[in-house]
Design a protein around this motif. Structure first.
Motif, short mmCIF file in Angstrom:
data_model
loop_
_atom_site.label_atom_id
_atom_site.label_comp_id
_atom_site.label_asym_id
_atom_site.label_seq_id
_atom_site.Cartn_x
_atom_site.Cartn_y
_atom_site.Cartn_z
N LEU A 188 0.83 -1.20 0.00
CA LEU A 188 0.00 0.00 0.00
C LEU A 188 0.87 1.25 0.00
O LEU A 188 0.59 2.21 -0.73
N ALA A 189 1.93 1.26 0.82
CA ALA A 189 2.83 2.42 0.84
C ALA A 189 3.49 2.62 -0.53
O ALA A 189 3.69 3.76 -0.97
N MET A 190 3.83 1.53 -1.21
CA MET A 190 4.44 1.64 -2.54
C MET A 190 3.45 2.22 -3.54
O MET A 190 3.81 3.09 -4.36
N ILE A 191 2.19 1.77 -3.50
CA ILE A 191 1.18 2.27 -4.44
C ILE A 191 0.94 3.76 -4.20
O ILE A 191 0.82 4.55 -5.16
N VAL A 192 0.90 4.19 -2.94
CA VAL A 192 0.71 5.61 -2.63
C VAL A 192 1.88 6.44 -3.16
O VAL A 192 1.70 7.53 -3.73
N ALA A 193 3.10 5.92 -3.02
CA ALA A 193 4.27 6.63 -3.53
C ALA A 193 4.24 6.74 -5.05
O ALA A 193 4.57 7.80 -5.61
N VAL A 194 3.87 5.69 -5.75
CA VAL A 194 3.79 5.74 -7.22
C VAL A 194 2.69 6.69 -7.66
O VAL A 194 2.85 7.43 -8.65
N HIS A 249 4.18 9.55 -10.06
CA HIS A 249 3.96 9.37 -11.49
C HIS A 249 2.55 9.73 -11.95
O HIS A 249 2.36 9.97 -13.14
N ALA A 250 1.58 9.73 -11.05
CA ALA A 250 0.21 10.06 -11.45
C ALA A 250 -0.23 11.43 -10.98
O ALA A 250 -1.39 11.82 -11.19
N ARG A 251 0.66 12.17 -10.32
CA ARG A 251 0.39 13.53 -9.86
C ARG A 251 -0.83 13.59 -8.93
O ARG A 251 -1.63 14.53 -9.00
N VAL A 252 -0.97 12.60 -8.07
CA VAL A 252 -2.04 12.60 -7.07
C VAL A 252 -1.43 13.06 -5.75
O VAL A 252 -0.63 12.34 -5.15
N PRO A 253 -1.76 14.26 -5.26
CA PRO A 253 -1.12 14.77 -4.04
C PRO A 253 -1.62 14.05 -2.78
O PRO A 253 -2.79 14.19 -2.39
N LEU A 254 -0.74 13.29 -2.19
CA LEU A 254 -1.10 12.53 -0.98
C LEU A 254 -0.11 12.78 0.15
O LEU A 254 -0.18 12.10 1.18
N LEU A 258 7.28 0.37 -10.19
CA LEU A 258 7.79 1.59 -9.55
C LEU A 258 7.96 2.72 -10.54
O LEU A 258 8.06 3.89 -10.14
N THR A 259 8.02 2.43 -11.83
CA THR A 259 8.14 3.47 -12.84
C THR A 259 6.80 4.04 -13.27
O THR A 259 6.76 4.94 -14.11
N GLY A 260 5.71 3.52 -12.72
CA GLY A 260 4.39 3.99 -13.09
C GLY A 260 3.77 3.23 -14.23
O GLY A 260 2.65 3.56 -14.66
N ARG A 261 4.45 2.23 -14.76
CA ARG A 261 3.90 1.43 -15.85
C ARG A 261 3.09 0.27 -15.28
O ARG A 261 3.35 -0.22 -14.18
N LEU A 262 2.13 -0.19 -16.08
CA LEU A 262 1.29 -1.31 -15.69
C LEU A 262 1.85 -2.59 -16.29
O LEU A 262 2.16 -2.64 -17.48
N ARG A 263 1.96 -3.60 -15.48
CA ARG A 263 2.46 -4.89 -15.92
C ARG A 263 1.29 -5.87 -16.05
O ARG A 263 0.34 -5.81 -15.27
N PRO A 264 1.37 -6.80 -17.01
CA PRO A 264 0.25 -7.75 -17.19
C PRO A 264 0.06 -8.64 -15.98
O PRO A 264 1.00 -8.95 -15.24
N THR A 306 0.24 3.15 -18.78
CA THR A 306 0.72 3.81 -17.58
C THR A 306 -0.42 3.99 -16.58
O THR A 306 -1.61 3.98 -16.94
N LEU A 307 -0.04 4.20 -15.34
CA LEU A 307 -1.02 4.41 -14.28
C LEU A 307 -1.75 5.73 -14.48
O LEU A 307 -2.96 5.82 -14.23
N ARG A 308 -1.06 6.74 -14.94
CA ARG A 308 -1.69 8.05 -15.11
C ARG A 308 -2.82 7.98 -16.14
O ARG A 308 -3.91 8.54 -15.95
N PHE A 309 -2.58 7.29 -17.26
CA PHE A 309 -3.63 7.16 -18.27
C PHE A 309 -4.77 6.29 -17.76
O PHE A 309 -5.95 6.53 -18.07
N ALA A 310 -4.46 5.28 -16.96
CA ALA A 310 -5.50 4.41 -16.43
C ALA A 310 -6.45 5.18 -15.52
O ALA A 310 -7.66 4.96 -15.54
#
Length: 451
Positions: A328-334, A338-343, A392-398, A436-440
């Motif tokens: 969860l901490a890793m997802i919040v950091a990404v 990379h997604a410009r979500v201020p947390l 960690l780079t903000g990309r989505l893996r299958p 990418t996570l941002r587009f998703a």
């Protein structure tokens, strides 16, 4: 007469240090060294050992053995298709979660199928078990023995040779030749070793009920989990109606299977379609997303709930219920990077509805979607599910077995699924691919905030 000697044992790993330590030298755990009294063993007697001839694996004959069905589909699923004859299974869980009820129901189904089923109870009297059996029904042919002396239990198994035996619980058994109390490290280790030998030699499928510690681990030495063939963990809140059965170790099947049960007035009943139970969300709610997770061979839809609240703390909290706190901490950091979500100045709370716990990375995208929805106040699109691993780079893996996940989404009535690029299309569900996570997040969230 043999003299008694005081020995020190680690309750976690079974290590025997010469004196007491605050930290076990063997496994490094703190406050696990206990003192026990043991009868001094007689002096060793030297005798000539007979050498044996090793056999190549290619010459070993492995007969095909049919599994014993327990009559409970969810239990058979977690076991890998049923009980293997002459196997030793350990079932652990919190007090009151329903271990005894589940196993008594299984014994009743085994007895109705024409096989001998024996229940050895050390915590309850035969009258108490009879009251529960009358409530559950169908357990008239189950044989019962109220005994805690290990020699008597082993002799009974060797004489009677039932098809399935449940011992409730292994911590109540004691060997008279050991000076320690029942439930101690030495007693549990001796009971497990003796029962393992008796089960293998006589072809008895034995199920041991184990107590758990305050941390949720099975009480007793770690060697107990190494000896048995299968370790099952029964999870759930006693104040909720649903329970989850997981396989922690299984020599005869997958350790990723999941069984869901519902506690009713007539006992535990398997839930064949947990997605219908845990995957329903209310439309228009910000902070809720549907994740399509995979537990072994079973895809399951789960509602992920998130709350983002402003905080004055120097270190904002990241609290997860049903998810790994580190992930969860890793997802919040990404999300922030990379997604410009201020947390950075907000507390983040994530919960998996229904009390289910998920560990697979395929649920990352749904967790991120729920957090972003809560932060922006914009709900997730109606009829949308999500799965995919976040890097960690903000990309989505299958995610593995995408076809089975899409089929489960279609069965529940979802019309769109947000997934990583490269996910195969589905005839009943529209797959929205994203690199990418941002587009998703742009594709999965509504453009207008929720009311």
């Amino acid at each position: 007469m043999a003299r008694s000697a005081a020995v020190f044992l680690c309750s976690a790993c079974g290590h025997e240090p010469p004196k007491w330590h605050g930290r076990c030298p063997g496994c490094g755990e703190w406050n696990t060294i206990v003192e026990e009294t043991r009868a001094a063993a007689p002096g060793p007697s030297r005798k000539a050992a007979r050498a044996l001839r090793p056999v190549p694996l290619g010459e070993v004959e492995a007969p095909a053995v049919a599994r014993l069905t327990t009559g409970i589909g969810e239990l058979d699923r977690v076991l890998g298709g049923g009980l293997v004859p002459a196997s030793l299974v350990l079932v652990g869980g919190e007090p009151g979660v329903g271990k005894s009820t589940l196993l008594l129901t299984a014994l009743a189904a085994v007895s109705r199928a024409g096989r001998r089923a024996l229940l050895v109870t050390g915590e309850e009297s035969t009258a108490q078990v009879k009251l529960r059996a009358d409530r559950l029904g169908g357990a008239e042919r189950v044989e019962i023995l109220a005994e805690t002396e290990l020699d008597t239990v082993c002799a009974t198994l060797e004489t009677e040779r039932p098809d399935v035996c449940v011992i409730d619980s292994v911590q109540t058994l004691y060997a008279s030749e050991l000076g320690s109390a029942p439930g101690s490290v030495a007693q549990v280790r001796e009971a497990a070793g003796r029962l393992l030998r008796v089960s293998k030699e006589n072809g008895v499928a034995t199920i041991l009920v184990g107590h758990v510690t305050k941390d949720g681990a099975v009480a007793g030495p770690r060697v107990l989990e190494h000896l048995v063939d299968c370790v099952l963990q029964f999870e759930g809140d006693r104040y909720r109606a649903h329970r989850v059965l997981r396989a922690v170790k299984n020599r005869f099947g997958s350790t990723n299977e999941l069984g869901v049960f519902e506690m009713t007035g007539g006992g535990l009943v398997g839930v064949p379609d947990p997605s219908e139970l845990f995957g329903r969300t209310a439309g228009g709610e910000a902070g809720a997303a549907v994740a399509c997770a995979l537990e072994g061979t079973r895809p399951i839809l789960l509602e992920i709930q998130a709350l983002v609240a402003p905080t004055d703390l120097a270190m904002p909290r990241r609290v997860g219920t049903g998810v790994d706190p580190k992930r969860l901490a890793m997802i919040v950091a990404v999300l922030a990077r990379h997604a410009r979500v201020p947390l950075g100045s907000a507390d983040v709370f994530v919960n998996v509805a229904g009390g289910v716990r998920i560990d697979e990375p395929g649920a990352d995208l749904a967790i991120a979607l729920a957090i972003a929805s809560a932060q922006r106040g914009a709900p997730v699109l109606d009829g949308l599910g999500a799965f995919g691993e976040i890097g960690l780079t903000g990309r989505l893996r299958p995610a593995a077995q995408a076809e089975r996940r899409l089929e489960e989404c279609a069965k529940l009535g979802l019309v769109q699924v947000l997934a990583p690029a490269g996910t195969p299309p589905h005839e009943k569900v529209q797959v929205v691919e994203s690199d990418t996570l941002r587009f998703a997040l742009t594709a999965g969230l509504a453009s207008t905030p929720a009311d």
